[in-house]
Design a protein around this motif. Structure first.
Motif, short mmCIF file in Angstrom:
data_model
loop_
_atom_site.label_atom_id
_atom_site.label_comp_id
_atom_site.label_asym_id
_atom_site.label_seq_id
_atom_site.Cartn_x
_atom_site.Cartn_y
_atom_site.Cartn_z
N GLY A 33 -34.87 -93.32 -1.83
CA GLY A 33 -34.10 -92.12 -1.53
C GLY A 33 -33.56 -92.12 -0.11
O GLY A 33 -32.43 -91.69 0.14
N ARG A 34 -34.36 -92.62 0.85
CA ARG A 34 -33.90 -92.69 2.25
C ARG A 34 -32.74 -93.65 2.39
O ARG A 34 -31.79 -93.39 3.14
CB ARG A 34 -35.06 -93.10 3.16
CG ARG A 34 -36.12 -92.04 3.33
CD ARG A 34 -37.03 -92.35 4.51
NE ARG A 34 -37.69 -93.63 4.40
CZ ARG A 34 -38.86 -93.83 3.80
NH1 ARG A 34 -39.49 -92.80 3.23
NH2 ARG A 34 -39.41 -95.03 3.77
N THR A 35 -32.81 -94.77 1.67
CA THR A 35 -31.71 -95.73 1.74
C THR A 35 -30.41 -95.10 1.24
O THR A 35 -29.36 -95.21 1.88
CB THR A 35 -32.04 -96.98 0.91
OG1 THR A 35 -33.09 -97.70 1.57
CG2 THR A 35 -30.84 -97.89 0.76
N ALA A 36 -30.49 -94.43 0.08
CA ALA A 36 -29.29 -93.79 -0.47
C ALA A 36 -28.79 -92.68 0.44
O ALA A 36 -27.57 -92.55 0.67
CB ALA A 36 -29.61 -93.23 -1.87
N ALA A 37 -29.71 -91.88 0.98
CA ALA A 37 -29.30 -90.77 1.85
C ALA A 37 -28.67 -91.28 3.14
O ALA A 37 -27.65 -90.75 3.60
CB ALA A 37 -30.52 -89.89 2.16
N ASN A 38 -29.27 -92.30 3.75
CA ASN A 38 -28.72 -92.85 4.99
C ASN A 38 -27.33 -93.43 4.76
O ASN A 38 -26.41 -93.22 5.56
CB ASN A 38 -29.64 -93.94 5.54
CG ASN A 38 -30.52 -93.44 6.66
OD1 ASN A 38 -30.23 -92.45 7.31
ND2 ASN A 38 -31.62 -94.14 6.89
N ALA A 39 -27.17 -94.17 3.67
CA ALA A 39 -25.86 -94.77 3.38
C ALA A 39 -24.82 -93.69 3.12
O ALA A 39 -23.67 -93.79 3.57
CB ALA A 39 -25.97 -95.70 2.18
N GLY A 40 -25.22 -92.63 2.41
CA GLY A 40 -24.29 -91.53 2.16
C GLY A 40 -23.90 -90.81 3.43
O GLY A 40 -22.73 -90.49 3.64
N PHE A 41 -24.89 -90.55 4.30
CA PHE A 41 -24.58 -89.89 5.57
C PHE A 41 -23.65 -90.74 6.41
O PHE A 41 -22.66 -90.24 6.97
CB PHE A 41 -25.87 -89.62 6.35
CG PHE A 41 -25.62 -89.18 7.76
CD1 PHE A 41 -25.27 -87.86 8.03
CD2 PHE A 41 -25.69 -90.09 8.83
CE1 PHE A 41 -24.99 -87.46 9.33
CE2 PHE A 41 -25.42 -89.69 10.12
CZ PHE A 41 -25.07 -88.37 10.38
N ALA A 42 -23.96 -92.04 6.53
CA ALA A 42 -23.14 -92.93 7.35
C ALA A 42 -21.71 -93.00 6.84
O ALA A 42 -20.75 -92.97 7.63
CB ALA A 42 -23.76 -94.33 7.39
N THR A 43 -21.55 -93.09 5.54
CA THR A 43 -20.20 -93.16 4.95
C THR A 43 -19.43 -91.89 5.24
O THR A 43 -18.26 -91.93 5.66
CB THR A 43 -20.29 -93.40 3.44
OG1 THR A 43 -20.99 -94.63 3.19
CG2 THR A 43 -18.90 -93.49 2.82
N GLY A 44 -20.07 -90.74 5.05
CA GLY A 44 -19.41 -89.47 5.33
C GLY A 44 -19.07 -89.31 6.81
O GLY A 44 -17.99 -88.82 7.16
N TYR A 45 -19.99 -89.74 7.66
CA TYR A 45 -19.78 -89.65 9.11
C TYR A 45 -18.58 -90.51 9.52
O TYR A 45 -17.71 -90.07 10.28
CB TYR A 45 -21.06 -90.12 9.80
CG TYR A 45 -21.05 -90.07 11.31
CD1 TYR A 45 -21.33 -88.89 12.00
CD2 TYR A 45 -20.81 -91.22 12.07
CE1 TYR A 45 -21.36 -88.85 13.39
CE2 TYR A 45 -20.83 -91.19 13.45
CZ TYR A 45 -21.10 -90.00 14.10
OH TYR A 45 -21.12 -89.97 15.48
N GLY A 46 -18.55 -91.74 9.01
CA GLY A 46 -17.44 -92.63 9.36
C GLY A 46 -16.11 -92.11 8.86
O GLY A 46 -15.10 -92.17 9.57
#
Length: 215
Positions: A33-46
């Motif tokens: 879940g942390r991997t998916a959440a981190n990737a989602g946050f990073a993509t949205g941030y970028g």
């Protein structure tokens, strides 16, 4: 610099720190879940800040492969020396909830390298360079990268000040590679080699020590 731009830049620095140290820990997610959440946050941030990581920068892959090769050779040398190998073998596993293959093939590349390189080298570095100049931008981004690791250090039982110091230095190195190659590919490859090697080397060291004892 206008007040609005200063406020926007400070918000861009504060948001990843709040995500890593406040929001993500409170979600109570497992490693997947942390991997998916981190990737989602990073993509949205970028996407929101639109700086662009420039993964295909000219020379970025070449520099990255060279840097990663040096790190890999260092791990190989450590495993070849008995005294160093025993020290490496004593390092605790960092991915206890999943297999080594899953940890190295999924969670390190996506949850750590992609997420952190997109947020810091791909987005925050160029934003801070534009706002404060390359030198100040490099220091600010590296410091933010260090503070990003506060909650992970606490969760792992590591020293928080030492973790901040080490990851800040890492941020300076990764940021230097980004500036030299004008893209995030080189720091991402170096980051991947360091973290994947750090996950695999202790387990290899323990296996090697065990095989020597059996002889």
């Amino acid at each position: 610099m206008s007040i609005a731009r200063v406020a926007g830049t400070l918000a861009a620095v504060a948001l990843p720190l709040a995500w890593s140290n406040v929001v993500l820990p409170r979600l109570g997610l497992g490693v997947r879940g942390r991997t998916a959440a981190n990737a989602g946050f990073a993509t949205g941030y970028g996407l929101a800040l639109r700086e662009g990581p420039n993964w295909r920068s000219r020379g970025g892959v070449g520099y990255g492969i060279l840097a990663a090769s040096v790190v890999t050779a260092g791990y190989g040398a450590a495993l070849a020396l008995p005294s160093v190998r025993r020290f490496v073998g004593a390092i605790a596993d960092r991915g206890p909830d999943v297999s080594t293959v899953e940890w190295v093939a999924v969670h390190i590349p996506i949850g750590t390298v992609y997420s952190e390189e997109l947020v810091f080298r791909g987005t925050l570095d160029p934003l801070l360079d534009k706002a404060f100049g390359p030198r100040a931008g490099a220091l600010l981004s590296a410091a933010a990268f260090g503070f990003w690791h506060i909650a992970p250090a606490r969760a792992a039982g590591d020293s928080v000040p030492a973790t901040i110091a080490v990851t800040t230095v890492g941020g300076l190195i990764f940021g230097g590679l980004r500036r030299r190659t004008v893209g995030a590919a080189a720091p991402a490859l170096l980051h991947l080699a360091m973290n994947a090697g750090g996950a695999v080397a202790p387990r290899l060291a323990r296996r090697l020590e065990g095989s020597f004892r059996e002889r």
